[in-house]
Design a protein around this motif. Structure first.
Motif, mmCIF file in Angstrom:
data_model
loop_
_atom_site.group_PDB
_atom_site.id
_atom_site.type_symbol
_atom_site.label_atom_id
_atom_site.label_comp_id
_atom_site.label_asym_id
_atom_site.label_seq_id
_atom_site.Cartn_x
_atom_site.Cartn_y
_atom_site.Cartn_z
ATOM 1 N N CYS A 8 38.791 31.421 35.964
ATOM 2 C CA CYS A 8 39.554 30.273 36.943
ATOM 3 C C CYS A 8 38.565 29.229 37.220
ATOM 4 C CB CYS A 8 39.925 31.040 37.983
ATOM 5 S SG CYS A 8 40.970 29.800 39.213
ATOM 6 N N THR A 9 38.748 28.066 36.947
ATOM 7 C CA THR A 9 38.244 26.981 37.373
ATOM 8 C C THR A 9 38.893 26.138 38.424
ATOM 9 O OG1 THR A 9 37.324 26.715 35.023
ATOM 10 C CG2 THR A 9 37.108 24.692 36.380
ATOM 11 N N ASN A 36 32.739 39.022 48.648
ATOM 12 C CA ASN A 36 32.898 40.167 49.333
ATOM 13 C C ASN A 36 34.243 40.716 49.347
ATOM 14 O OD1 ASN A 36 30.083 40.145 49.983
ATOM 15 N ND2 ASN A 36 30.458 39.101 52.006
ATOM 16 N N ARG A 37 35.221 39.784 49.357
ATOM 17 C CA ARG A 37 36.742 40.440 49.115
ATOM 18 C C ARG A 37 37.198 40.785 47.955
ATOM 19 N NH1 ARG A 37 41.742 37.554 52.480
ATOM 20 N NH2 ARG A 37 43.214 38.819 52.036
ATOM 21 N N ILE A 68 44.511 40.761 36.849
ATOM 22 C CA ILE A 68 43.628 39.646 36.666
ATOM 23 C C ILE A 68 44.477 38.597 37.545
ATOM 24 C CG2 ILE A 68 42.730 37.925 35.229
ATOM 25 C CD1 ILE A 68 41.968 40.226 33.368
ATOM 26 N N HIS A 69 45.581 38.240 36.893
ATOM 27 C CA HIS A 69 46.338 37.134 37.547
ATOM 28 C C HIS A 69 46.687 37.321 38.956
ATOM 29 C CE1 HIS A 69 47.324 34.609 34.401
ATOM 30 N NE2 HIS A 69 47.494 35.432 33.360
ATOM 31 N N GLN A 74 45.250 35.593 44.576
ATOM 32 C CA GLN A 74 44.697 35.891 45.887
ATOM 33 C C GLN A 74 43.656 34.927 46.342
ATOM 34 O OE1 GLN A 74 44.296 40.079 46.215
ATOM 35 N NE2 GLN A 74 46.516 40.346 45.853
ATOM 36 N N VAL A 75 42.778 34.913 45.143
ATOM 37 C CA VAL A 75 41.466 33.888 45.585
ATOM 38 C C VAL A 75 41.993 32.417 45.355
ATOM 39 C CG1 VAL A 75 39.584 32.871 44.290
ATOM 40 C CG2 VAL A 75 39.770 35.551 44.030
#
Length: 95
Positions: A8-9, A36-37, A68-69, A74-75
């Motif tokens: 992911c960019t 960390n999360r 992965i998605h 979430q990120v």
């Protein structure tokens, strides 16, 4: 099944950064929280010398594309929720 890598960019705008030190404080906090999360790898990959702009590279390894998605979404949600920065652009690819 085999190993898959999610990349992911993200392009970020940090409006309150008035110096590289200010930018680093915001990014350091964000990177630590993300690592960390979510147990992901994160690094600033471009725009190192600009005060208010950063491009981060994020990598996550799993054996399931759906996972992965899910994690990378979430990120991105955590990044969007950060009041210290603005997510300008993101791109996810799975290898």
């Amino acid at each position: 099944m085999g190993m898959k890598v999610g990349l992911c960019t993200v392009e970020l705008h940090i409006p309150d950064a008035q110096s590289l030190k200010g930018k680093r404080q915001v990014l350091s906090s964000l990177v630590t929280r993300l690592r960390n999360r979510f147990n992901i790898s994160v690094a600033e990959i471009d725009e190192h010398d600009l005060w208010q702009k950063a491009i981060l590279g994020i990598a996550y390894v799993a054996n399931d594309t759906g996972r992965i998605h899910q994690v990378l979404d979430q990120v991105l949600n955590l990044i969007r929720a950060n009041p210290s920065l603005e997510l300008l652009r993101s791109q996810i690819e799975v290898l």
